[in-house]
Design an enzyme around this catalytic site. Structure first.
Site, PDB file in Angstrom:
ATOM      1  N   GLY A  82       0.815  -1.218   0.000  1.00 39.61           N
ATOM      2  CA  GLY A  82       0.000   0.000   0.000  1.00 39.61           C
ATOM      3  C   GLY A  82       0.841   1.258   0.000  1.00 39.61           C
ATOM      4  N   GLY A  84       2.474   2.494  -2.719  1.00 43.15           N
ATOM      5  CA  GLY A  84       2.588   3.144  -4.022  1.00 43.15           C
ATOM      6  C   GLY A  84       3.818   2.695  -4.785  1.00 43.15           C
ATOM      7  N   GLY A  86       4.230  -0.384  -5.977  1.00 43.29           N
ATOM      8  CA  GLY A  86       3.927  -1.500  -6.879  1.00 43.29           C
ATOM      9  C   GLY A  86       4.111  -2.861  -6.239  1.00 43.29           C
ATOM     10  N   ASP A 130       1.816  -0.832 -14.049  1.00 43.06           N
ATOM     11  CA  ASP A 130       2.524  -1.448 -12.910  1.00 43.06           C
ATOM     12  C   ASP A 130       2.990  -2.856 -13.261  1.00 43.06           C
ATOM     13  OD1 ASP A 130       1.610   0.742 -11.517  1.00 43.06           O
ATOM     14  OD2 ASP A 130       0.954  -0.411  -9.775  1.00 43.06           O
TER      15      ASP A 130
HETATM   16  O1  PMV Z   1      -1.090   2.112  -6.340  1.00 47.16           O
HETATM   17  P1  PMV Z   1      -0.038   1.883  -7.340  1.00 47.16           P
HETATM   18  O2  PMV Z   1       1.296   2.300  -6.962  1.00 47.16           O
HETATM   19  O3  PMV Z   1      -0.082   0.517  -7.891  1.00 47.16           O
HETATM   20  O4  PMV Z   1      -0.315   2.865  -8.567  1.00 47.16           O
HETATM   21  C1  PMV Z   1      -1.509   2.892  -9.244  1.00 47.16           C
HETATM   22  C2  PMV Z   1      -1.394   3.764 -10.451  1.00 47.16           C
HETATM   23  C3  PMV Z   1      -2.752   4.216 -10.964  1.00 47.16           C
HETATM   24  O5  PMV Z   1      -2.503   4.986 -12.139  1.00 47.16           O
HETATM   25  C4  PMV Z   1      -3.448   5.095  -9.949  1.00 47.16           C
HETATM   26  C5  PMV Z   1      -3.654   3.029 -11.292  1.00 47.16           C
HETATM   27  C6  PMV Z   1      -3.188   2.202 -12.477  1.00 47.16           C
HETATM   28  O6  PMV Z   1      -3.574   1.027 -12.517  1.00 47.16           O
HETATM   29  O7  PMV Z   1      -2.510   2.721 -13.365  1.00 47.16           O
END
Ligand code: PMV
Length: 308
Positions: A82, A84, A86, A130
């Protein structure tokens, strides 16, 4: 025992806008997840039942890979969940790689596609940036059109993303994790509702797309000041889209005094921010003093790798 490791990622520009088909730029980072698999008489993940919600991505990945004989899976991740960075994509890709790797070599295009489908199933709406970054490593440009160095394209709900490798110069990036765990799905849904109800929000999404292309050029030209200013503006637009958090702003402000620019990275709502800097130690200290967990990260050229 077969294993696979996959890198985490940072979105440098374009998160959220990429879900609407705008371009986004990411880089794999040198923090990885590893998954090992061996035959067992029941399905277990780290000794726990695989139905435990914390293994939702692992379970969906083994199902997607079509594995029917039970496995004992071990999941190791240097990526805070959680945050950010990935973590879910890296764990999903590493699980797929471990399961497919048991049957022979792995096909990155197939793994990236299956990992995207797993993310969609577990998280709802998503873009393939991701999962492609965790599979292919290096820097990835997701774009609405085909360009040079194409890896593959993926489609969903009438939208098509072309995923490309891009070369970026070495740069110093510092991540600041707020410690606030923010699941991606509800944040993506929140932006969707805002864009549906507010025409202005659609323009912010398009501006983020333009920033991504300008940001890519600035980074490739080592024009760090321009790249940093674009990061600052991207952060402002993401706040307007409602995915900011007071702690993210606090860390971004703390980082800016020693960096070229800073922004939230990934889904937001907590999670992490990044700063582009030529004084990584000082930037990391500033982030830590403001209450964040700071990591100095480096670009990782290697994607998913089968482990002995
Ligand atoms: O939450 P993370 O780090 O996996 O990032 C998601 C990135 C978004 O653009 C918000 C969603 C996506 O699937 O691209």
């Amino acid at each position: 025992m077969a294993g696979c490791s996959a890198p985490g990622k940072l979105i440098l520009f374009g998160e959220h806008a990429v879900v609407f088909g705008e371009p986004a730029l990411s880089t794999a980072v040198d923090l990885r997840a590893e998954v090992y698999a061996r035959p067992h008489d029941e399905w277990l993940a780290d000794g726990r039942p695989i139905d435990d919600p914390r293994y939702a991505y692992v379970k969906a990945a083994v199902e997607k890979a079509g594995e029917t004989s039970p496995l004992w899976l071990e999941v190791r991740s240097a990526l805070p969940e959680g945050s950010g960075l990935g973590s879910s994509a890296a764990v999903t890709v590493a699980t797929l790689g471990a399961v497919h790797g048991r049957r022979g070599s792995i096909d990155p295009g197939k793994i990236a596609r299956e990992a995207f489908e797993v993310e969609l199933a577990v998280q709802g709406r998503a873009s393939p940036i991701d999962t492609t970054t965790a599979t292919a490593g290096g820097a990835i440009l997701a774009a609405p059109d085909k360009e040079d160095n194409l890896l593959w394209s993926m489609e969903r709900d009438g939208r098509r993303w072309f995923l490309h490798h891009r070369k970026l110069p070495a740069m110093d990036l510092v991540v600041g994790f707020t410690g606030v765990n923010a699941p991606t799905g509800p944040l993506v849904a929140k932006v969707r509702d805002l864009v549906d109800g507010k025409p202005e929000a659609r323009r912010w999404i398009e501006e983020i797309g333009d920033i991504t292309i300008q940001g890519l050029r600035a980074l490739q030209g080592k024009d760090w000041k321009v790249a940093g200013a674009l990061m600052d503006r991207d952060h402002e637009l993401l706040n307007k889209l409602g995915v900011g958090h007071p702690l993210l702003d606090k860390l971004v402000v703390a980082a800016r005094s020693t960096s070229f620019g800073a922004k939230l990275t990934g889904a937001g709502g907590g999670g992490s921010m990044i700063a582009l800097t030529d004084r990584p130690e000082e930037t990391a200290s500033g982030i830590a003093a403001a209450g964040g967990r700071a990591f100095i990260v480096h670009a990782e050229p290697r994607g998913a790798m089968v482990l002995p």
